[in-house]
Design an enzyme around this catalytic site. Structure first.
Site, short mmCIF file in Angstrom:
data_model
loop_
_atom_site.label_atom_id
_atom_site.label_comp_id
_atom_site.label_asym_id
_atom_site.label_seq_id
_atom_site.Cartn_x
_atom_site.Cartn_y
_atom_site.Cartn_z
N THR A 195 0.79 -1.23 0.00
CA THR A 195 0.00 0.00 0.00
C THR A 195 0.83 1.29 0.00
OG1 THR A 195 -0.31 -0.32 2.39
CG2 THR A 195 -2.12 -0.98 0.94
N ARG A 222 -13.10 4.98 -33.94
CA ARG A 222 -14.48 5.24 -34.34
C ARG A 222 -14.64 6.71 -34.72
NH1 ARG A 222 -18.80 3.74 -30.04
NH2 ARG A 222 -20.14 3.92 -31.87
N TRP A 261 -0.82 -5.66 -23.20
CA TRP A 261 -0.68 -4.66 -22.14
C TRP A 261 -1.97 -4.51 -21.34
CZ3 TRP A 261 3.35 -0.48 -23.19
CH2 TRP A 261 3.46 0.42 -22.12
N ARG A 264 6.80 -7.80 -17.55
CA ARG A 264 7.06 -7.38 -18.92
C ARG A 264 8.51 -6.97 -19.18
NH1 ARG A 264 3.03 -9.97 -21.36
NH2 ARG A 264 1.00 -9.35 -20.52
#
Length: 301
Positions: free
Chosen positions: A89, A124, A110, A223
């Site tokens: 945290t 779009r 990702w 990654r």
């Protein structure tokens, strides 16, 4: 070129317009703000904004109102303790917002990290640019024979040239058809949200990606690992360099305990103890499968 002249001009203008602030700043991160770090052939990573620094992690851990102790060694020791014992945290108190330009197939990997806020360029609403990821010759690989989701040796000669030509020609042909479908020259033109389905997965997209440091470290652990796919790993490597300047103590602990460390199973620990006691341990008497044993050997050898 990853950045257009217009984008570069915008970045230059933002960097020239410095503002005074009372919030905590990281000098290392200030040097990265808005700068684009080029990745692959057309991609980049750039920092848009951030919150917190190493002191913020310590402040949160102690729930104090100041910068914590005045001793850098004490703060660094606390951060290493938090990392070592998986206390997450305090690291969540730091956040970073990145602007990333990346191929669609990398974006699909990702986005599986569902612990960030994402806003992607809309195909779009807007028209995608004619920009495709075409691998360099030394990254055209055959399928691995030992890993179903990995790469084998580099293709060479005529075979590599054939694959590269297919990638280039298919990409451009798909984009030519995309332009023809949305064109309103003598026709109504297909809706952009439909025309985009014909575009290849190596076309570039862009997004804003905001994540806290704890979840960013999890992303980087997976990654930036040598086993990760090259095309996403180079983005992770670029982000690692930024984070190392932003929170050097936290990144140092992360590099030591996560990137450079290893997690062993109970069986693996038992085998290691037996080895240290002088016993000859093999896969057959280890209690581990062949895959587990191969990974165990990779750690201890």
């Amino acid at each position: 070129m990853p950045l257009s002249p217009e984008q570069q001009a915008e970045i230059d203008a933002l960097r020239a317009n410095a503002q005074p602030t009372l919030r905590a700043v990281s000098p290392g991160m200030e040097a990265h703000l808005y700068r684009a770090h080029e990745v692959l052939d057309h991609g980049f990573v750039r920092v848009i904004d951030y919150m917190g620094d190493d002191a913020a992690i310590c402040q949160a851990a102690r729930v104090s109102y100041g910068k914590g102790t005045k001793s850098v060694q004490n703060d660094e020791g606390l951060i290493r303790y938090l990392m070592r014992h998986w206390h997450s945290t305090p690291f969540e108190m730091c956040e970073i917002k990145l602007h990333v330009k990346l191929p669609v197939f990398v974006a699909r990997q990702w986005i599986r990290h569902r612990t960030a806020n994402v806003n992607e360029y809309s195909a779009r609403y807007s028209i995608l640019d004619r920009e495709f990821y075409i691998p360099a010759a030394d990254h055209i690989n055959a399928q691995s024979v030992v890993n179903n989701q990995g790469r084998g040796g580099v293709l060479e000669g005529d075979e590599a040239a054939r694959v590269l030509e297919i990638l280039k020609s298919d990409s451009n042909r798909a984009y030519d058809n995309y332009e023809q479908m949305i064109s309103q020259d003598g026709q109504d033109g297909l809706a952009r949200e439909l025309a985009r389905m014909n575009l290849p997965a190596n076309i570039y997209t862009q997004w804003y990606w905001k994540v806290d440091l704890h979840n960013l470290f999890h992303f980087l652990r997976l990654r930036a690992d040598s086993h990760a796919q090259y095309e996403i790993r180079v983005y992770a490597d670029a982000i690692c360099k930024v984070v190392a300047d932003w929170v050097p103590a936290a990144y140092g602990a992360f590099e030591d305990y996560r990137l450079g460390g290893a997690t062993l199973s109970g069986k693996a620990l038992d085998c290691l103890r037996r080895m240290l006691a002088g016993e000859e341990v093999t896969q057959e008497n280890s209690g581990m499968s062949k895959g587990e044993w191969r990974e165990f050997e990779g750690v201890i050898r």
